[in-house]
Design a protein around this motif. Structure first.
Motif, PDB file in Angstrom:
ATOM      1  N   TYR A   1      -7.223  -2.605 -48.759  1.00 58.72           N
ATOM      2  CA  TYR A   1      -5.584  -2.642 -48.128  1.00 58.72           C
ATOM      3  C   TYR A   1      -4.907  -1.527 -48.581  1.00 58.72           C
ATOM      4  CZ  TYR A   1      -7.073  -7.551 -47.383  1.00 58.72           C
ATOM      5  OH  TYR A   1      -7.861  -8.582 -47.329  1.00 58.72           O
TER       6      TYR A   1
ATOM      7  N   GLU B   1      -2.376  -0.856 -45.681  1.00 52.68           N
ATOM      8  CA  GLU B   1      -1.684  -2.139 -45.917  1.00 52.68           C
ATOM      9  C   GLU B   1      -0.549  -2.212 -46.904  1.00 52.68           C
ATOM     10  OE1 GLU B   1      -5.357  -2.984 -43.374  1.00 52.68           O
ATOM     11  OE2 GLU B   1      -4.767  -1.942 -45.090  1.00 52.68           O
TER      12      GLU B   1
ATOM     13  N   TYR C   1       2.145   0.479 -46.389  1.00 53.32           N
ATOM     14  CA  TYR C   1       3.319  -0.060 -45.570  1.00 53.32           C
ATOM     15  C   TYR C   1       4.233  -1.080 -46.092  1.00 53.32           C
ATOM     16  CZ  TYR C   1       5.147  -2.641 -41.521  1.00 53.32           C
ATOM     17  OH  TYR C   1       5.893  -3.227 -40.694  1.00 53.32           O
TER      18      TYR C   1
ATOM     19  N   THR D   1       0.367  -9.258 -41.045  1.00 51.80           N
ATOM     20  CA  THR D   1      -0.852  -9.178 -40.541  1.00 51.80           C
ATOM     21  C   THR D   1      -0.724  -8.389 -39.096  1.00 51.80           C
ATOM     22  OG1 THR D   1      -2.202 -10.916 -41.645  1.00 51.80           O
ATOM     23  CG2 THR D   1      -3.074  -9.692 -39.751  1.00 51.80           C
TER      24      THR D   1
ATOM     25  N   GLN E   1       0.719  -5.036 -39.225  1.00 50.69           N
ATOM     26  CA  GLN E   1      -0.184  -3.705 -39.941  1.00 50.69           C
ATOM     27  C   GLN E   1      -1.432  -3.596 -38.921  1.00 50.69           C
ATOM     28  OE1 GLN E   1      -1.283  -6.011 -43.414  1.00 50.69           O
ATOM     29  NE2 GLN E   1       0.453  -5.519 -44.415  1.00 50.69           N
TER      30      GLN E   1
END
Length: 281
Positions: free
Chosen positions: A207, A210, A213, A231, A234
């Motif tokens: 990740y 992710e 982010y 989710t 992303q």
């Protein structure tokens, strides 16, 4: 799509997930870096050295704040230059048709670098900089015909390992079109260092995109509701650039892992590089 990728996706054993696999496929531009002692032309794609910037673009300087034991320390720091890309050079190798036809993209990053940060009493502390929205910046200029100027870094530059005179080793780049699919499916040995433009991030830990982010979400997009399960959000983001720690550049990030720059699909489509995020592992 290359034949070997089609052979994987079309395998009878994967027939039930074929449509899902096709959605996961993302071509990337693999970048091979070669250290050079020559002064590269101002407008070429490269890693390290000094950036060739239009006069209208200033070297990014950012106010960075972090904790030092029980105190808060901060300072205005100039962000080290990592790379510049000329879109017209990469476009023939970029099979996803996401890049603009021309323009310059510049990457700056200070995470894991050192700088003197000051507390409320004026005390200076040499600190490693933690990942935060203040330690990275991506600049975009749409017109490749604009005259460029080689810029030297400001005095308050955050410094990293193997930097000389405020710069990493200059490296010329050879791009190559490459399709990426999850390594478990390719079942091929990975050759490092891996410098990638677009495609999937080659995470050293899970990740990378992710996690970055989530780090910037509330600051970059305060209008978004609180995230309970992001989710779906992303999945509308992607890798913009991955730079590996490498001897030829002298760059080293985090625990000698890569640095990953991510961008939302909508921002890439709108050529808005002001909200690109970065994370190292």
């Amino acid at each position: 799509m290359p034949q070997f990728t089609e052979s994987i996706v079309n395998a009878p054993e994967l027939s039930q997930v074929e449509s899902t696999l096709r959605q996961l496929l993302r071509p990337t531009v693999r970048l091979y870096a070669t250290r050079t002692e020559e002064v590269l032309p101002l407008g070429v794609s490269k890693l390290g050295g000094y950036p060739g910037l239009p006069a209208e673009l200033a070297w990014p300087v950012s106010l960075h704040t972090q904790k030092w034991f029980s105190r808060t320390v901060s300072a205005e720091i100039a962000l080290p230059f990592l790379a510049q890309f000329t879109c017209s050079e990469l476009k023939p190798y970029e099979l996803s048709d996401l890049l603009p036809e021309e323009g310059f993209i510049y990457f700056f990053y200070a995470g894991s670098h050192q700088a003197v940060l000051y507390d409320d009493y004026g005390g200076g502390h040499q600190e490693f900089l933690e990942d935060a929205p203040s330690v990275f910046r991506v600049l975009w200029w749409p017109d490749e015909s604009t005259p460029l100027q080689r810029q030297l870094p400001p005095e308050n530059l955050a410094t990293g390992h193997n930097m000389e005179n405020g710069a990493y080793h200059a490296c010329s780049l050879r791009p190559e079109a490459e399709w990426e699919i999850y390594a478990e499916l390719c079942n091929e040995a990975t050759v490092y260092p891996r410098h990638l433009f677009l495609g999937h991030s080659d995470d050293s830990q899970p990740y990378a995109i992710e996690g970055g982010y989530q780090m910037v979400r509330s600051e970059f997009w305060p209008e978004l509701p609180p995230a309970t399960a992001s989710t779906a959000e992303q999945q509308t983001s992607r890798l913009l650039l991955q730079l590996d720690a490498a001897e030829e550049t002298g760059m080293r990030f985090g625990r000698r892992g890569p640095v990953y720059f991510g961008i939302r699909d909508v921002d890439l489509q709108n050529r808005d590089f002001s909200k690109v995020w970065a994370r190292t592992q």
